[in-house]
Design an enzyme around this catalytic site. Structure first.
Site: not given
Ligand SMILES: NC(=O)c1ccc[n+]([C@@H]2O[C@H](COP(=O)([O-])OP(=O)(O)OC[C@H]3O[C@@H](n4cnc5c(N)ncnc54)[C@H](O)[C@@H]3O)[C@@H](O)[C@H]2O)c1
Ligand SMILES: O=P([O-])([O-])O[C@@H]1[C@@H](O)[C@H](O)[C@@H](O)[C@H](O)[C@@H]1O
Length: 526
Positions: A351, A468, A302, A392
């Protein structure tokens, strides 16, 4: 390299930097009868060897078509092409703001009266982000130009300039198990591997990596999971507990093995580092054992980007100041697909774990304030509100006990494009993971030549600043304090260069101030 380090303890050739490093620590013994502690300082001698040659590196993103995946690709292309674009305020230029390696510095030392700093990325040879070749998989077939438009993260003018370059990138079909994500993700799944057996899925992912490597003339491939957050796999003895059991479970097509675990296994078998950017338990014990057998880096979980990064700093400030947080409530809402997927309870729980446990070690580390196991009330709330899209909104409340029955309440409001905080963190994870594959270390014991080896596969203990819930090897206590994590990373690289490590602040600077203060005082007369 913008500097050299003098001394017989460090040798640099065209290909290698070798350094010896004395690590000072303390062990503590407790007298069983008196209960008194005895502190025993010790010193260990290590050798570090860093290969200087930077390989041609490819990055394969799982979830390439998502907000993070498409924006990461766009960031690399925009910086490579030095794209400028107009917004309603001003002209912008592509950058890597938010990246530890690309946008921060390291203090070298004092030159006369000048404090000398170098860009972080110059401490050791690191891959240039614009040299990275990007590809990956997605369960949705949308080409990246359209995926970028769907994400609504980049400014319109930037999107227009990027579109023709991004549209050429099309995600590979992926492994998908709807039981691991929210039901609302089903309508995205039009690009799923038609291979019912898990063993065949793993082999196809391995083939994808080999073909990507060969087609682009790559020397290294790093895989980063930025696909949906999955629910936790229910870990079962005989399935997830050992490498042998896990591989046999795959051969008999065991159901409770997540897509992220399958990707991790495929990477390990190909010798490609795997980074889990989501909170689920992709790296079950059998995966860790397999990585140790194959000496392949795995890390997670994460990305640590906004609300949680602030939490790890603020909580550290409160507790290390002797204030006692008693209630922490972290609420946020977001409207991107990540938020949509997190609206499912089982997925949210993944999460919630990573966002909540990021401060456990801070309370455990202050027995003056907290009884063993005592923790403040800690509540995590995430809501899906489509209108705000990727922007967000995070709201936090910290209530702490202060002196003589006082109460301090801190309230924070934090709005950001979640993706634009995440993509520089993703870049750092890739750049630093690749660098760590080129560093070997050994310990001098009893005067013999040290045996050089790679780091333990679970490099989360080094990359904790970016995660995280960094997964540590068994028996290694987790450290979540953000600036301790940054110092750990900086000090490792300083040791590799033969430089002294830094304490939280320059101890010598402080000693000088004290001594100089004394000297000045002696010249003063009443
Ligand atoms: N600040 C952030 O954006 C942030 C911070 C920490 C963690 N994350 C994590 O990063 C990940 C991506 O975030 P995001 O905003 O890009 O989400 P998103 O939903 O826009 O992108 C995820 C993508 O993964 C694809 N997908 C789902 N299952 C799959 C699989 N089995 N194989 C291949 N592709 C698959 C979906 O079609 C989608 O296009 C999430 O798990 C989120 O919790 C994001
Ligand atoms: O900002 P942060 O707590 O590091 O992380 C984000 C969360 O606040 C948010 O809720 C979640 O959707 C994102 O995937 C990401 O995890």
């Amino acid at each position: 390299m913008s500097f050299t380090v003098e001394g017989s303890h460090v040798q640099e050739t065209e290909d290698l930097i070798s350094s010896s490093f004395a690590s000072h620590g303390t062990s503590v013994e407790k007298d069983a009868t008196t209960g008194k502690y005895t502190v025993k300082p010790y010193t260990r001698e290590f050798i570090f060897q860093t290969e200087k040659k930077i390989p041609k590196v490819g990055v394969m993103l799982v979830g390439l078509g998502g907000n993070n995946g498409s924006s990461f690709a766009g960031m690399i292309i925009a910086n490579k092409l030095k794209i400028k674009w107009n917004t309603k305020q001003k002209e912008m230029q592509a950058n890597f703001i938010g990246s530890l390696t690309q946008a921060t510095s390291i203090r070298l030392g004092k030159c006369g009266d000048e404090e000398v700093y170098i860009p972080f990325k110059e401490i050791l040879p690191m891959v240039e982000p614009t040299d990275l070749v990007v590809s990956g998989w997605d369960i949705n077939s949308m080409p990246l130009g359209d995926a970028m438009r769907r994400a609504q993260v980049f400014d319109y003018d930037l999107q227009q300039q990027l579109y023709p370059h991004m549209q050429k990138i099309v995600p590979l079909p992926s492994v998908f198990d709807p039981s691991y994500v929210a039901a609302n993700q089903g309508d995205r799944a039009n690009n799923v591997l038609a291979l019912p057996k898990k063993e065949d899925q793993v082999n196809k992912l391995r083939q994808d990596m080999r073909e990507f490597k060969e087609k682009n003339g790559l020397e290294k491939v790093i895989v980063l999971w930025t696909a949906n957050t999955e629910r936790f796999s229910v870990e079962q003895d005989g399935v997830h507990d050992t490498a042998k059991n896990l591989m046999e479970a795959i051969r008999r097509n065991e159901s409770e093995i997540s897509p992220s675990t399958l990707f991790a296994i495929a990477c390990i078998l190909e010798g490609n580092p795997f980074i889990n950017g989501s909170p689920q338990n992709a790296l079950v014990p059998g995966v860790v054992e397999l990585a140790q057998i194959h000496k392949t880096f795995i890390t997670g979980a994460d990305f640590k980007t906004g609300q949680t990064k602030i939490k790890s700093v603020l909580t550290d400030f409160l507790v290390s100041s002797g204030l006692k947080p008693r209630s922490i409530v972290s609420y946020n809402h977001l409207g991107n697909n990540d938020g949509k997927n997190l609206s499912a309870a089982q997925v949210f729980e993944s999460k919630e774990r990573s966002k909540k446990h990021v401060v456990d070690d801070i309370f455990d580390g202050n027995p003056a304030l907290y009884e063993p196991g005592e923790q403040p009330d800690h509540c995590i709330v995430i809501k899906y509100v489509p209108y705000v899209q990727d922007s967000k909104r995070a709201m936090d409340e910290y209530i702490s006990e202060i002196c003589m029955g006082g109460v301090n309440t801190i309230v924070l409001h934090n709005t950001c494009e979640d993706t634009l905080l995440a993509i520089p963190v993703m870049l750092d994870l890739v750049v630093l993971t690749e660098l760590l594959t080129r560093i070997h270390m050994g310990e001098k014991t009893n005067g013999g030549e040290p045996e050089m080896h790679n780091f333990h596969p679970l490099i989360g203990c080094i990359l904790g600043f970016l995660l995280k819930a960094p997964q540590f090897p068994k028996g290694v206590p987790t450290v979540n304090s953000l600036f301790k994590q940054r110092l750990c990373l900086e000090n490792l690289f300083r040791a590799c260069r033969g430089m002294n490590t830094r304490t939280c602040m320059g101890l010598n600077k402080m000693f000088n101030a004290i001594i100089l203060g004394e000297q000045e005082a002696q010249t003063l007369t009443e």
